[in-house]
Design a protein around this motif. Structure first.
Motif, PDB file in Angstrom:
ATOM      1  N   ASP A   1       0.844  -1.193   0.000  1.00 53.03           N
ATOM      2  CA  ASP A   1       0.000   0.000   0.000  1.00 53.03           C
ATOM      3  C   ASP A   1       0.884   1.249   0.000  1.00 53.03           C
ATOM      4  O   ASP A   1       1.827   1.337   0.790  1.00 53.03           O
ATOM      5  N   GLU A   2       0.556   2.171  -0.881  1.00 52.04           N
ATOM      6  CA  GLU A   2       1.314   3.413  -1.072  1.00 52.04           C
ATOM      7  C   GLU A   2       2.753   3.158  -1.530  1.00 52.04           C
ATOM      8  O   GLU A   2       3.611   4.034  -1.425  1.00 52.04           O
ATOM      9  N   GLY A   3       3.008   1.953  -2.039  1.00 57.05           N
ATOM     10  CA  GLY A   3       4.327   1.660  -2.595  1.00 57.05           C
ATOM     11  C   GLY A   3       4.568   2.493  -3.841  1.00 57.05           C
ATOM     12  O   GLY A   3       3.637   3.023  -4.455  1.00 57.05           O
ATOM     13  N   LYS A   4       5.839   2.609  -4.220  1.00 64.26           N
ATOM     14  CA  LYS A   4       6.216   3.493  -5.316  1.00 64.26           C
ATOM     15  C   LYS A   4       6.982   2.757  -6.408  1.00 64.26           C
ATOM     16  O   LYS A   4       7.831   1.919  -6.119  1.00 64.26           O
ATOM     17  N   LEU A   5       6.673   3.124  -7.641  1.00 63.15           N
ATOM     18  CA  LEU A   5       7.451   2.726  -8.807  1.00 63.15           C
ATOM     19  C   LEU A   5       8.226   3.972  -9.221  1.00 63.15           C
ATOM     20  O   LEU A   5       7.626   4.998  -9.549  1.00 63.15           O
ATOM     21  N   VAL A   6       9.547   3.884  -9.160  1.00 57.21           N
ATOM     22  CA  VAL A   6      10.399   5.042  -9.448  1.00 57.21           C
ATOM     23  C   VAL A   6      11.442   4.646 -10.476  1.00 57.21           C
ATOM     24  O   VAL A   6      12.024   3.568 -10.395  1.00 57.21           O
ATOM     25  N   GLY A   7      11.672   5.517 -11.441  1.00 56.98           N
ATOM     26  CA  GLY A   7      12.732   5.226 -12.392  1.00 56.98           C
ATOM     27  C   GLY A   7      12.630   6.019 -13.657  1.00 56.98           C
ATOM     28  O   GLY A   7      12.125   7.142 -13.674  1.00 56.98           O
ATOM     29  N   LEU A   8      13.115   5.388 -14.721  1.00 56.54           N
ATOM     30  CA  LEU A   8      13.289   6.071 -15.992  1.00 56.54           C
ATOM     31  C   LEU A   8      12.629   5.294 -17.117  1.00 56.54           C
ATOM     32  O   LEU A   8      12.757   4.064 -17.193  1.00 56.54           O
ATOM     33  N   PHE A   9      11.931   6.031 -17.976  1.00 54.88           N
ATOM     34  CA  PHE A   9      11.366   5.478 -19.202  1.00 54.88           C
ATOM     35  C   PHE A   9      11.943   6.265 -20.369  1.00 54.88           C
ATOM     36  O   PHE A   9      12.102   7.494 -20.273  1.00 54.88           O
ATOM     37  N   PHE A  10      12.210   5.577 -21.457  1.00 57.48           N
ATOM     38  CA  PHE A  10      12.662   6.293 -22.643  1.00 57.48           C
ATOM     39  C   PHE A  10      11.530   7.137 -23.208  1.00 57.48           C
ATOM     40  O   PHE A  10      10.385   6.694 -23.282  1.00 57.48           O
ATOM     41  N   ASP A  11      11.872   8.346 -23.580  1.00 57.27           N
ATOM     42  CA  ASP A  11      10.949   9.263 -24.251  1.00 57.27           C
ATOM     43  C   ASP A  11      11.530   9.501 -25.639  1.00 57.27           C
ATOM     44  O   ASP A  11      12.055  10.560 -25.944  1.00 57.27           O
ATOM     45  N   ALA A  12      11.483   8.447 -26.435  1.00 56.96           N
ATOM     46  CA  ALA A  12      12.122   8.499 -27.752  1.00 56.96           C
ATOM     47  C   ALA A  12      11.593   7.360 -28.605  1.00 56.96           C
ATOM     48  O   ALA A  12      11.216   6.309 -28.085  1.00 56.96           O
TER      49      ALA A  12
ATOM     50  N   PRO B   1      14.631  -4.926 -28.758  1.00 53.69           N
ATOM     51  CA  PRO B   1      14.895  -3.946 -27.712  1.00 53.69           C
ATOM     52  C   PRO B   1      16.143  -3.108 -28.022  1.00 53.69           C
ATOM     53  O   PRO B   1      17.021  -3.593 -28.733  1.00 53.69           O
ATOM     54  N   PRO B   2      16.205  -1.898 -27.500  1.00 57.13           N
ATOM     55  CA  PRO B   2      15.228  -1.255 -26.643  1.00 57.13           C
ATOM     56  C   PRO B   2      14.050  -0.680 -27.444  1.00 57.13           C
ATOM     57  O   PRO B   2      14.240  -0.130 -28.525  1.00 57.13           O
ATOM     58  N   PHE B   3      12.867  -0.838 -26.854  1.00 53.87           N
ATOM     59  CA  PHE B   3      11.657  -0.302 -27.454  1.00 53.87           C
ATOM     60  C   PHE B   3      11.364   1.050 -26.826  1.00 53.87           C
ATOM     61  O   PHE B   3      11.410   1.189 -25.609  1.00 53.87           O
ATOM     62  N   GLY B   4      11.075   2.022 -27.654  1.00 49.55           N
ATOM     63  CA  GLY B   4      10.813   3.360 -27.153  1.00 49.55           C
ATOM     64  C   GLY B   4       9.356   3.607 -26.871  1.00 49.55           C
ATOM     65  O   GLY B   4       8.540   2.687 -26.788  1.00 49.55           O
ATOM     66  N   GLY B   5       9.039   4.872 -26.738  1.00 49.48           N
ATOM     67  CA  GLY B   5       7.680   5.278 -26.467  1.00 49.48           C
ATOM     68  C   GLY B   5       7.656   6.726 -26.035  1.00 49.48           C
ATOM     69  O   GLY B   5       8.653   7.443 -26.151  1.00 49.48           O
ATOM     70  N   ASN B   6       6.507   7.157 -25.533  1.00 48.69           N
ATOM     71  CA  ASN B   6       6.383   8.554 -25.112  1.00 48.69           C
ATOM     72  C   ASN B   6       5.394   8.657 -23.942  1.00 48.69           C
ATOM     73  O   ASN B   6       4.669   7.710 -23.626  1.00 48.69           O
ATOM     74  N   LYS B   7       5.373   9.818 -23.347  1.00 49.22           N
ATOM     75  CA  LYS B   7       4.579  10.048 -22.146  1.00 49.22           C
ATOM     76  C   LYS B   7       3.101   9.735 -22.367  1.00 49.22           C
ATOM     77  O   LYS B   7       2.462   9.081 -21.529  1.00 49.22           O
ATOM     78  N   GLU B   8       2.544  10.184 -23.478  1.00 51.80           N
ATOM     79  CA  GLU B   8       1.123   9.975 -23.743  1.00 51.80           C
ATOM     80  C   GLU B   8       0.778   8.485 -23.774  1.00 51.80           C
ATOM     81  O   GLU B   8      -0.231   8.048 -23.236  1.00 51.80           O
ATOM     82  N   GLU B   9       1.633   7.718 -24.432  1.00 48.26           N
ATOM     83  CA  GLU B   9       1.423   6.265 -24.488  1.00 48.26           C
ATOM     84  C   GLU B   9       1.477   5.661 -23.087  1.00 48.26           C
ATOM     85  O   GLU B   9       0.622   4.857 -22.710  1.00 48.26           O
ATOM     86  N   TYR B  10       2.478   6.061 -22.311  1.00 43.67           N
ATOM     87  CA  TYR B  10       2.693   5.480 -20.994  1.00 43.67           C
ATOM     88  C   TYR B  10       1.534   5.780 -20.043  1.00 43.67           C
ATOM     89  O   TYR B  10       1.171   4.934 -19.219  1.00 43.67           O
ATOM     90  N   ILE B  11       0.969   6.954 -20.147  1.00 43.92           N
ATOM     91  CA  ILE B  11      -0.163   7.311 -19.285  1.00 43.92           C
ATOM     92  C   ILE B  11      -1.261   6.260 -19.402  1.00 43.92           C
ATOM     93  O   ILE B  11      -1.852   5.845 -18.400  1.00 43.92           O
ATOM     94  N   ASN B  12      -1.512   5.803 -20.622  1.00 44.77           N
ATOM     95  CA  ASN B  12      -2.559   4.795 -20.846  1.00 44.77           C
ATOM     96  C   ASN B  12      -2.316   3.508 -20.072  1.00 44.77           C
ATOM     97  O   ASN B  12      -3.261   2.831 -19.682  1.00 44.77           O
ATOM     98  N   TYR B  13      -1.056   3.150 -19.865  1.00 46.84           N
ATOM     99  CA  TYR B  13      -0.741   1.915 -19.151  1.00 46.84           C
ATOM    100  C   TYR B  13      -0.897   2.068 -17.638  1.00 46.84           C
ATOM    101  O   TYR B  13      -1.308   1.128 -16.960  1.00 46.84           O
TER     102      TYR B  13
END
Length: 193
Positions: free
Chosen positions: A131-142, A149-161
Motif C-alpha cells: 500500500d502506497e508503494g512506489k514505482l520510481v525510475g526512468l522510461f525512454f521518451d524516444a 529492444p530497446p523499445f521506445g515510447g512517449n509520455k502519452e502512451e505510458y499514461i494509458n498503461y
C-alpha cells in the motif's frame, strides 16, 4: 518476438549490452541519496548487472532484491558484492514473481520487454507494491526500435498503461540523465492507488 532467457544470455556472452552504463544511473543515484528509510523493501526487475542494487546495498539498504531472467548478470553482481544475499538475487521471470515491495526501481527493464506486455507490466507492478508503494525510475521518451529492444515510447502512451493503477506523482523530462541519454528519458515516481 522471443525475448527468452537464451536471447538475453547471448547478449551478455557476446558483450552486446549497450544498455549497461557500467555505473549507477545518475538520476537514480540522486533519488537514492534522498532516501532515509534503510529498511525499505526494494525490487529492481530486469536488473541486469544492477549497479543500482550495488549502490543501494553498499549504502545500507539491505532489503534490495534483483530479479533477472538471466544467470549471467546476477553472477556479475554477486562477484562485485560477495556479501549480497543469494536469496535476494532472483533468477526468474518478473511476471512470475510473488512478493510485495515498498519501492520498485525501473531502469531499462520496461524498454526491454515486448511492448505487448506493457499493460501487464503496469498491472504486475501494482500487484507487487505494498500500500502506497512506489514505482520510481526512468522510461525512454524516444522513438527507438520496433522489432527488437530497446523499445521506445512517449509520455502519452505510458499514461494509458499506468493511470488506472497509479497516482503519477512525478512524470517529467529527466534533467540529469547519463550523457548518452540526454533529452531521451522521463523520470517517474508513481504511487500505487
Amino acid at each position: 518476438m522471443n525475448l527468452s532467457e537464451k536471447f538475453w544470455e547471448k547478449k551478455y556472452e557476446t558483450q552486446k549490452i549497450g544498455w549497461d552504463l557500467g555505473v549507477v544511473s545518475p538520476p537514480l543515484k540522486f533519488y537514492f541519496d534522498q532516501l532515509t528509510n534503510k529498511e525499505l523493501k526494494i525490487l529492481i526487475p530486469g536488473g541486469g548487472n544492477s549497479y543500482e542494487a550495488e549502490y543501494l546495498f553498499n549504502n545500507g539498504f539491505k532489503n534490495v532484491s534483483v530479479v533477472d531472467i538471466c544467470h549471467n548478470p546476477l553472477e556479475n553482481l554477486k562477484d562485485r558484492v560477495p556479501s549480497f544475499p543469494e536469496n535476494q538475487l532472483i533468477h526468474g521471470n518478473f511476471f512470475d514473481l510473488e512478493a510485495t515491495f515498498d519501492l520498485i526501481i525501473e531502469q531499462t527493464f520496461f524498454c526491454a520487454i515486448n511492448p505487448d506486455l506493457r499493460l501487464k507490466y503496469a498491472s504486475k507492478m501494482r500487484d507487487l507494491l505494498s500500500d502506497e508503494g512506489k514505482l520510481v525510475g526512468l522510461f525512454f521518451d524516444a522513438k527507438l526500435n520496433e522489432d527488437h529492444p530497446p523499445f521506445g515510447g512517449n509520455k502519452e502512451e505510458y499514461i494509458n498503461y499506468f493511470e488506472a493503477h497509479f497516482i503519477m506523482d512525478i512524470f517529467t523530462e529527466c534533467y540529469n540523465s547519463y550523457h548518452n541519454r540526454q533529452e531521451m528519458e522521463l523520470f517517474v515516481k508513481f504511487v500505487k492507488k
